[in-house]
Design an enzyme around this catalytic site. Structure first.
Site, PDB file in Angstrom:
ATOM      1  N   ASP A 347      40.889   5.211  13.133  1.00 17.23           N
ATOM      2  CA  ASP A 347      39.992   4.657  14.058  1.00 17.23           C
ATOM      3  C   ASP A 347      40.302   3.566  14.570  1.00 17.23           C
ATOM      4  O   ASP A 347      40.836   2.854  13.902  1.00 17.23           O
ATOM      5  CB  ASP A 347      38.333   4.660  13.318  1.00 17.23           C
ATOM      6  CG  ASP A 347      38.049   3.963  12.214  1.00 17.23           C
ATOM      7  OD1 ASP A 347      39.344   3.927  11.375  1.00 17.23           O
ATOM      8  OD2 ASP A 347      37.645   3.481  12.114  1.00 17.23           O
ATOM      9  N   GLU A 348      39.443   2.457  15.488  1.00 13.85           N
ATOM     10  CA  GLU A 348      39.477   1.850  16.102  1.00 13.85           C
ATOM     11  C   GLU A 348      41.273   1.145  16.097  1.00 13.85           C
ATOM     12  O   GLU A 348      41.016  -0.051  15.491  1.00 13.85           O
ATOM     13  CB  GLU A 348      38.866   0.684  15.826  1.00 13.85           C
ATOM     14  CG  GLU A 348      36.905   1.224  15.272  1.00 13.85           C
ATOM     15  CD  GLU A 348      36.479   0.040  15.313  1.00 13.85           C
ATOM     16  OE1 GLU A 348      35.014  -0.705  15.900  1.00 13.85           O
ATOM     17  OE2 GLU A 348      36.220  -0.044  13.408  1.00 13.85           O
ATOM     18  N   VAL A 349      41.527   1.703  16.833  1.00 15.91           N
ATOM     19  CA  VAL A 349      43.524   0.775  16.457  1.00 15.91           C
ATOM     20  C   VAL A 349      42.838   0.465  17.326  1.00 15.91           C
ATOM     21  O   VAL A 349      42.989   0.833  18.487  1.00 15.91           O
ATOM     22  CB  VAL A 349      44.693   2.241  16.276  1.00 15.91           C
ATOM     23  CG1 VAL A 349      46.331   1.337  16.477  1.00 15.91           C
ATOM     24  CG2 VAL A 349      44.148   2.630  15.576  1.00 15.91           C
TER      25      VAL A 349
END
Ligand SMILES: *[C@@H]1O[C@H](CO)[C@@H](O)[C@H](O)[C@H]1NC(C)=O
Ligand SMILES: *[C@@H]1O[C@H](CO)[C@@H](O)[C@H](O)[C@H]1NC(C)=O
Ligand SMILES: *[C@@H]1O[C@H](CO)[C@@H](O)[C@H](O)[C@H]1NC(C)=O
Ligand SMILES: *[C@@H]1O[C@H](CO)[C@@H](O)[C@H](O)[C@H]1NC(C)=O
Length: 549
Positions: A347-349
């Site tokens: 997630d959230e790269v």
């Protein structure tokens, strides 16, 4: 103008009346607790006014079919819980209590006598040590009959027996200082969803073992069955690896704030004894800054004005060494955590650091990658392949799916974003349409606080309410309440999670629309006191009230 002013005056007047109305308050709790009601609500329950009295000192379970250590230990645990359920405070003197609560039971025409045994009928053989799986069956039947015979808890699996023991212990309620009352009841019960989880983040703050044990206890009291251990993140790396001990030596907050291999095994066994799986998450390629304390080469150096600026971004997807490290690391993880599923995060790269780095740019040109999203996909795909070759199944946060990655059909997508276009419903619709299984978390972020008793917003969320066909709805496997730990540590984790996660637990266990919030509020009032009585520091669920301890 005149009309408008009159309307305003009228509204002010009504407001004042409403306020006066609010100041008229009866003595006693705002929401009256139920007595001996079960949380989460069973699928089917018929109860009557006839009741027995259970005297904890005289009560015993009688194993009438299969037996094993796992069962024996559970029975002992529930004997202790039952013995601890009597109250030590005199409960019939206070005005408020006398008015609303307790009646002498001996003279009651519904009093059927004493219940001294409960037969426990387990039909499938059980093992002394066993691990629950994602396919475990949790169905049970509990029959407290008025004839005095045929009083039995039956299930085909040990996991069903565990859920039934919890229900039995909840039916018992204190009726005077020494006695517990149980109404005659037939319960036929099973979960609506197979995956009912709680995520605990142990990276933003280290959560000591004793609090993890208590969390697992409380999960059992709520029939949750997956402990999602978000064990590492940017801020710290408390997992002590056998292969790479440097990770926690350098990446943990302090040398005390680590989970040793023996700690991890203790958690797994403690949870298993309560029918709870431990699904660990090692989040990559983002959320990995703490890995870089010991192994900076895993991460992407960020550049400013053409030179490294000393900061690090996500893992470096362009280096073979990243994957050979992860290969060895996950070989260990698969052995240590015995569940069939691993959570890989994804997630959230953030792309800024990759964008700044000339080596990444060069790699992308050489390999014909035209976007950073493709680079992210490359990493996630390689990691999924590594883990699948280790025979583990995978759960990932929704980004891997919404980015358009081709996922194997047994990958489980955990939906967490509520603010994406179309919200969680649209993401869930698309993932299930693609044939992927889904876990829902978007509604159940326990770190998002609101005013007052705020479990109701969690209770309002219906996991199958995303449109889609019956086939798509089959792919909704359940969900998880998430306790991100930026502002949670050992001092407030219990009260922040409970009873708020209890709302999620009921949504995932009980029948669809089983209850209104008004009914649930009364049961939750009792259930919270029950948790308090068992040593869980749950916060008051509704408003003014009290527990008898
Ligand atoms: C249990 O029995 C009592 C007394 O007989 C009765 O007042 C109460 O409503 C019963 N509770 C349930 C859930 O049936
Ligand atoms: C039951 O609880 C009482 C206190 O309420 C305690 O004194 C007693 O030792 C307990 N008995 C067992 C068998 O645990
Ligand atoms: C519960 O017990 C009653 C009385 O013995 C019996 O009639 C009924 O069939 C039982 N129900 C279940 C589900 O076992
Ligand atoms: C995935 O695909 C395989 C082969 O087509 C099929 O046998 C299996 O049932 C599918 N699994 C899921 C979870 O859809």
């Amino acid at each position: 103008m005149y009309v408008l002013r009159n309307i305003l005056l009228l509204l002010t007047f009504l407001g004042v009346i409403a306020q006066i109305a609010c100041y008229i308050v009866e003595p006693g709790p705002t929401v009256r607790a139920t007595k001996g009601a079960v949380w989460p609500k069973p699928q089917r329950q018929i109860s009557s006014d006839s009741f027995y009295i259970v005297r904890p000192q005289a009560f015993e379970f009688r194993v009438v079919a299969e037996n094993c250590d796992l069962l024996q230990n559970s029975l002992q645990r529930y004997l202790d819980i039952i013995n601890g359920s009597t109250v030590s405070q005199p409960i019939s003197k206070n005005l408020v209590q006398k008015r609303h609560y307790y009646k002498p039971w001996r003279a009651d025409k519904n009093f059927m006598g004493y219940l001294d045994t409960l037969d426990v009928l387990l039909t499938d053989p059980c093992k002394d040590i066993d691990l629950p799986t994602h396919e475990m069956k949790e169905q049970y039947i509990l029959n407290i009959t008025s004839e005095g015979t045929g009083t039995v808890l039956s299930a085909s699996t040990i996991w069903g027996i565990l859920r039934g023991l919890e229900t039995f212990s909840q039916l018992l309620h204190a009726t005077d200082e020494k006695a517990l009352q149980i109404n005659c009841t037939t319960i036929f019960d099973f979960p609506r969803f197979s995956h009912r989880g709680l995520l605990i983040d142990t990276s933003r703050h280290f959560i000591p073992m004793i609090k993890l044990f208590k969390t697992i206890d409380a999960m059992a009291y709520n029939k949750l069955n997956v402990f999602h251990w978000h064990i590492t993140d940017d801020q710290s790396f408390p997992y002590q690896s056998l292969k790479y001990p440097e990770l926690s030596e350098m990446g943990a907050y302090t040398s005390w704030y680590i989970y040793t291999p023996s700690d991890v095994q203790k958690i797994i066994r403690y949870a298993a004894a309560r029918g709870i799986r431990v699904v660990v998450e090692f989040d990559t390629p983002g959320h990995t800054r703490s890995w870089g304390e010991a192994f900076p080469d895993l991460l992407t150096p960020c550049y400013a004005n053409g030179v490294p600026n000393g900061q690090y971004g996500p893992m470096d997807p362009t280096k073979e060494s990243t994957y050979s490290f992860l290969q060895k690391f996950f070989e260990e993880v698969v052995k240590v955590f015995s569940d069939q599923y691993l959570h890989l995060g994804a997630d959230e790269v953030g792309y800024e650091c990759w964008e700044s780095n000339p080596d990444i740019k060069e790699y992308m040109e050489q390999h014909g990658l035209t976007s950073y999203r493709q680079l992210e996909d490359l990493f996630v795909q390689k990691l999924l392949d590594i883990v699948h070759n280790l025979k583990a199944k995978t759960i990932i946060w929704e980004e891997a799916f919404t980015n358009g990655l081709q996922l194997r059909n047994d990958t489980v997508v955990q939906v967490w974003k509520d603010w994406s276009i179309g919200g969680w419903k649209w993401t869930t619709y698309r993932a299930t349409r693609a044939g992927l299984q889904v876990l829902l978390s978007a509604c159940w972020y326990l770190d998002h606080l609101s005013n007052g008793g705020d479990w109701q917003k969690y209770y309002d969320c219906e996991p199958t309410d995303f449109g889609g066909s019956e086939q798509q709805k089959e792919l909704m496997k359940g969900g998880e309440a998430c306790m991100w730990a930026e502002v949670v540590n050992e001092n407030n984790i219990e009260s922040r999670v409970w009873p708020r996660a209890s709302a999620t637990a009921e949504k995932l266990w009980s029948a669809k629309d089983a209850e209104t919030k008004q009914e649930a509020a009364k049961r939750l009032e009792e259930h919270t006191c029950r948790m308090n009585k068992r040593g869980i520091q749950a916060q008051p669920p509704n408003s003014a009230g009290y527990c008898i301890l």
